[in-house]
Design a protein around this motif. Structure first.
Motif, PDB file in Angstrom:
ATOM      1  N   VAL A 192      46.752  11.683  37.958  1.00 50.70           N
ATOM      2  CA  VAL A 192      47.802  11.208  38.860  1.00 50.70           C
ATOM      3  C   VAL A 192      48.602  10.090  38.198  1.00 50.70           C
ATOM      4  O   VAL A 192      49.849  10.068  38.271  1.00 50.70           O
ATOM      5  CB  VAL A 192      47.190  10.725  40.197  1.00 50.70           C
ATOM      6  CG1 VAL A 192      48.241  10.000  41.039  1.00 50.70           C
ATOM      7  CG2 VAL A 192      46.616  11.894  40.980  1.00 50.70           C
ATOM      8  N   CYS A 202      56.403  10.301  43.002  1.00 46.15           N
ATOM      9  CA  CYS A 202      56.111  11.636  43.518  1.00 46.15           C
ATOM     10  C   CYS A 202      55.810  11.548  45.003  1.00 46.15           C
ATOM     11  O   CYS A 202      55.325  10.524  45.504  1.00 46.15           O
ATOM     12  CB  CYS A 202      54.920  12.225  42.772  1.00 46.15           C
ATOM     13  SG  CYS A 202      54.552  13.929  43.209  1.00 46.15           S
ATOM     14  N   LEU A 207      50.060  15.518  46.419  1.00 47.17           N
ATOM     15  CA  LEU A 207      48.943  14.991  45.630  1.00 47.17           C
ATOM     16  C   LEU A 207      47.683  14.945  46.492  1.00 47.17           C
ATOM     17  O   LEU A 207      47.741  15.011  47.718  1.00 47.17           O
ATOM     18  CB  LEU A 207      49.276  13.577  45.125  1.00 47.17           C
ATOM     19  CG  LEU A 207      50.524  13.438  44.245  1.00 47.17           C
ATOM     20  CD1 LEU A 207      50.806  11.974  43.960  1.00 47.17           C
ATOM     21  CD2 LEU A 207      50.346  14.217  42.945  1.00 47.17           C
ATOM     22  N   ASP A 208      46.561  14.801  45.805  1.00 44.97           N
ATOM     23  CA  ASP A 208      45.297  14.671  46.516  1.00 44.97           C
ATOM     24  C   ASP A 208      45.273  13.347  47.279  1.00 44.97           C
ATOM     25  O   ASP A 208      45.458  12.270  46.695  1.00 44.97           O
ATOM     26  CB  ASP A 208      44.136  14.714  45.523  1.00 44.97           C
ATOM     27  CG  ASP A 208      42.799  14.617  46.229  1.00 44.97           C
ATOM     28  OD1 ASP A 208      42.364  15.623  46.817  1.00 44.97           O
ATOM     29  OD2 ASP A 208      42.200  13.527  46.200  1.00 44.97           O
ATOM     30  N   CYS A 212      44.985   9.314  45.837  1.00 43.94           N
ATOM     31  CA  CYS A 212      46.113   8.392  45.999  1.00 43.94           C
ATOM     32  C   CYS A 212      45.677   7.113  46.715  1.00 43.94           C
ATOM     33  O   CYS A 212      46.044   6.000  46.313  1.00 43.94           O
ATOM     34  CB  CYS A 212      47.237   9.062  46.771  1.00 43.94           C
ATOM     35  SG  CYS A 212      47.990  10.467  45.916  1.00 43.94           S
ATOM     36  N   HIS A 306      49.411  19.440  49.646  1.00 49.11           N
ATOM     37  CA  HIS A 306      48.140  19.600  48.948  1.00 49.11           C
ATOM     38  C   HIS A 306      47.060  19.909  49.984  1.00 49.11           C
ATOM     39  O   HIS A 306      47.115  19.431  51.126  1.00 49.11           O
ATOM     40  CB  HIS A 306      47.815  18.316  48.180  1.00 49.11           C
ATOM     41  CG  HIS A 306      46.629  18.440  47.280  1.00 49.11           C
ATOM     42  ND1 HIS A 306      45.338  18.231  47.721  1.00 49.11           N
ATOM     43  CD2 HIS A 306      46.534  18.743  45.943  1.00 49.11           C
ATOM     44  CE1 HIS A 306      44.504  18.400  46.721  1.00 49.11           C
ATOM     45  NE2 HIS A 306      45.201  18.700  45.617  1.00 49.11           N
TER      46      HIS A 306
END
Length: 780
Positions: A192, A202, A207-208, A212, A306
């Motif tokens: 990431v 982003c 994203l996970d 994050c 995600h």
């Protein structure tokens, strides 16, 4: 620093381009100008790049260090719009910023109330420290061990709490990451970080989520809340708002201005244009609302989420129904009660009117209230869910039509079980509910004859806007303004001829001056003394000797009833800082008070012994009202006139409150009944007077365009009468410097309303007495 200087600093004028008048304000000193540039930019948390401050202060890092220290010392919100500098350059995350702030105020042993409202809410969001937690930590800190206090730093959390609100469309950006930080990261976190370094930022949703949040908790990344010009914003009833105090810094003022101006049908770019504020500042403010959970986007974009986000996102096609979670539908019988039973059912009509029009958003009706109403709703513990709406009404300054269904539901849960002073709170809750139901989607109340939604607006919040901005906001969103009655004397009422306004046309009509003018015009009123600030009485005027109780009205405040025996000390104390209206109230026990609503009901004539027709001895036919009607248009407005009978005795009912009446009252003699005051608008203090006023709005067709046009013309005449009267009994300034205009601080001439830069209500400069039938100037 005056407005002209601020304008040139805001526009980044260099010294060579400043006009002579601005240079003169700095004493023609280039160094003083440089000091003002640095002070203004730091105070307003402005970016170094692109500002004239970079020509004055060459060290960018030093500038931002000074900025963050100033912000922290003054308990301001974290400058999220400068996150790219604060986190990447100085590694000062919001968590670090607020932790240091909290440590400082704990070491100084300051109370939790010292934190401004929005700052306290952000501390609660990131640190998990609210009022109770702060008190508990202070108690632990004071618990000495080995004659030493525990340092505040060991009591504070070591990492941010789980964010209560996080949205997939928020963007994630890389912060200041060292090699040591990289070594502590796992594989997912490293990937990431690499992606953020390559892309610059982003969307969170792709994203996970857990990865994050893990990076965020360690301060390696920071979050941004993107707001676009075309975005629509919803402000639901406030949750987790901390009511401490108002600081008055630039950003807090902007937050409150946008609160009362925003609606879910106006794009962000259009809102900035209406407020005449830089669109980036408006976006920063709305971004702050969304972070704190005080607002959310209506037009959310679709994202391929995600898998870690699960079933999370709501389709933007149904985003317009977001407010349904805050609203419960009203029962059919509740809707039907607001109309005459002879009319056909209106429930389906209301539902139809509430559906969005293909032509776009239609204007609404604004019901104006003051802080007294919100205090009643919060103090009475009337309903568990009512406080949230009351806080929204006070802090946001607005409760939109989309939230009124749930608000009415909560008001409907209030039970009439109170007695004494508490009954006043319950009565206001009942009448407010009935008034909202009566006004909403009622074609007879909408000047367009269609039926419109209703927004509740707080007058004090509207006063935070300058006059031109307030006018633009009202004209854009509303077709009619209706004020509650009475509005507090502390409130500067909204002056508006467009949109139409059923209420006091100017602030002077809602002041003590109206009372003295009415007494002067009608020759009818209680014995009254209007005393200028600085006057000192050695004894009470002889005209007040027969009275056991007196009414004292300090300028800009509500009236209080005091015993004559101990009034002199309180009166002189009040006169040391304010003008005072002193009036006779009652001779024995409690005075009798009667409220007569207008437009007045017609009273049939009867014949006397000689066969001649004469009117009933009814307060509607009081000679003073007939004189007053020559100057006041009672036929096209609504409100009430208060009559007082100071000689009435209630020996058998001393412990009861005086009667409240709103219909025709027959009396044996007019001599004992005096006009006390008059208010325009819809009264909320009693169910009977409220219902009668609402009935008059319908039966007299007061909300038609024809009637409202006539009201505007007659109000203009009333204002001229009143302002001429005030000028007649004012000391005319001899020099231009003595003129009392906006911002003038001469308290002997004017009273500046708190929280507003609007022109104040003139202060009395002569001592006046009304007795018998005449108004005279006196020397004390």
């Amino acid at each position: 620093m005056n407005s002209e200087v601020e304008l040139h600093l805001q526009r980044n004028f260099t010294w060579s381009k400043l006009p002579a008048s601005v240079k003169l304000s700095f004493g023609n000193s280039h160094k003083e100008w440089e000091k003002a540039v640095v002070e203004y930019n730091i105070k307003n948390q402005r970016r170094w790049k692109g500002s004239v401050v970079r020509q004055v202060l060459k060290d960018e890092k030093k500038y931002y260090q000074d900025l963050i220290e100033h912000s922290r010392a003054h308990l301001m919100l974290y400058p999220y719009h400068l996150s790219d500098v604060m986190v990447k350059g100085l590694r000062i995350t919001p968590f670090v910023y607020y932790s240091k702030m909290m440590e400082t105020i704990m070491e100084q042993e300051r109370s939790y109330d010292s934190l401004p409202n929005f700052t306290a809410a952000d501390c609660l969001r990131l640190l998990g420290i609210g009022r109770n937690q702060y008190i508990d930590m202070m108690n632990q800190s004071r618990n000495r061990r080995f004659f030493r206090r525990r340092p505040a730093s060991v009591l504070l959390p070591v990492k941010p709490v789980n964010l209560p609100i996080i949205e997939p469309y928020w963007t994630l950006h890389i912060g200041l990451v060292t090699e040591e930080d990289i070594r502590a990261c796992n594989g997912k976190e490293k990937s990431v970080i690499d992606m953020l370094i390559d892309t610059g930022g982003c969307k969170l949703g792709v994203l996970d989520k857990s990865t994050c949040l893990s990076l965020y908790s360690r301060g390696l990344v920071y979050l941004c809340v993107p707001v676009l010009d075309a975005d629509l914003i919803i402000v639901p009833p406030l949750e987790n708002f901390v009511m401490n105090r108002v600081m008055g810094d630039y950003f807090e003022n902007l937050l409150y201005k946008i609160f009362v101006s925003i609606d879910e049908h106006t794009k962000v770019g259009d809102l900035a244009a209406v407020l005449e504020v830089d669109v980036e500042l408006v976006k920063n403010a709305i971004s702050m609302y969304i972070r704190l959970g005080f607002a959310k986007k209506k037009n959310k974009e679709k994202l391929d989420l995600h898998e870690s986000w699960g079933v999370y996102y709501v389709d933007s096609s149904i985003a317009s129904e977001d407010m349904s979670s805050f609203a419960a539908p009203l029962e059919r019988e509740d809707r039907e009660e607001i109309f005459d039973s002879k009319e056909p059912p209106v429930v389906d009509k209301i539902a139809l009117l509430k559906q969005p029009s293909e032509e776009g958003y239609s204007k609404r009706i604004a019901f104006l209230f003051d802080s007294t109403l919100t205090a009643f709703l919060m103090m009475g513990n009337l309903s568990p869910g009512l406080k949230t709406h009351a806080v929204t009404m006070f802090e946001v300054g607005k409760l939109s039509d989309e939230s009124l269904d749930s608000f009415i539901t909560e008001l409907g849960k209030v039970t009439d079980t109170a007695e004494g002073e508490a009954k006043r709170y319950f009565d206001h809750a009942f009448t407010l509910r009935d008034t909202i139901q009566f006004l909403r989607y009622n074609p007879a109340i909408d000047p367009a004859g269609v039926g419109a939604g209703v927004d509740l607006l707080r007058c004090e919040s509207l006063n935070s806007l300058d006059a031109s901005t307030c006018s633009r906001v009202l004209n854009k969103n509303y077709t009619l303004l209706i004020s509650m009655a009475p509005l507090s004397n502390e409130v500067r009422t909204v002056s508006s001829s467009s949109p139409y306004h059923i209420g006091p046309p100017v602030p002077e009509v809602n002041s003590v001056w109206l009372k003295m003018w009415m007494y002067h015009v009608t020759g009818c009123g209680p014995v009254s003394f209007l005393l200028a600030k600085g006057t000192r009485l050695l004894h009470l005027p002889p005209e007040l000797y027969p009275y056991d109780r007196l009414m004292i009205t300090t300028w800009g405040h509500e009236s209080t009833i005091v015993n004559t025996s101990n009034v002199l000390m309180a009166l002189n104390e009040a006169l040391s800082h304010s003008a005072v209206l002193l009036q006779a109230y009652s001779k024995r026990n409690e005075a009798e008070i009667v409220y007569v609503t207008f437009p007045f009901d017609k009273v049939e004539e009867v014949s006397d012994e000689n066969g001649e027709k004469e009117a009933n001895m009814n307060l509607v036919n009081h000679p003073a009202l007939k004189k007053l009607s020559e100057c006041v248009d009672f036929e096209h407005s609504c409100g009430y006139v208060t009559f007082i009978n100071s000689a009435k005795q209630f020996s058998e009912r001393q412990d009861e409150s005086p009667p409240i009446c709103s219909t025709n009252i027959e009396v044996t003699s007019y001599d004992d009944w005096k006009i006390l005051d008059m208010y325009f608008g819809v009264p909320l203090f009693g169910p009977e007077v409220n219902k009668h006023t609402c009935d008059l709005l319908l039966s007299r067709k007061l909300c038609t365009a024809e009637s409202l046009t006539a009201l505007t013309d007659s109000h203009r005449k009333l204002v001229l009468y009143l302002l001429d009267f005030i000028a007649e009994y004012q000391i005319v300034p001899m020099a231009e410097d003595d003129y009392c205009g906006p911002g003038d601080s001469k308290l002997f001439v004017c009273q500046q309303m708190p929280g507003t830069s609007l022109p104040p209500v003139p202060y009395p400069t002569r001592n006046l007495m009304f007795s018998a039938t005449s108004l005279t100037e006196i020397t004390v």
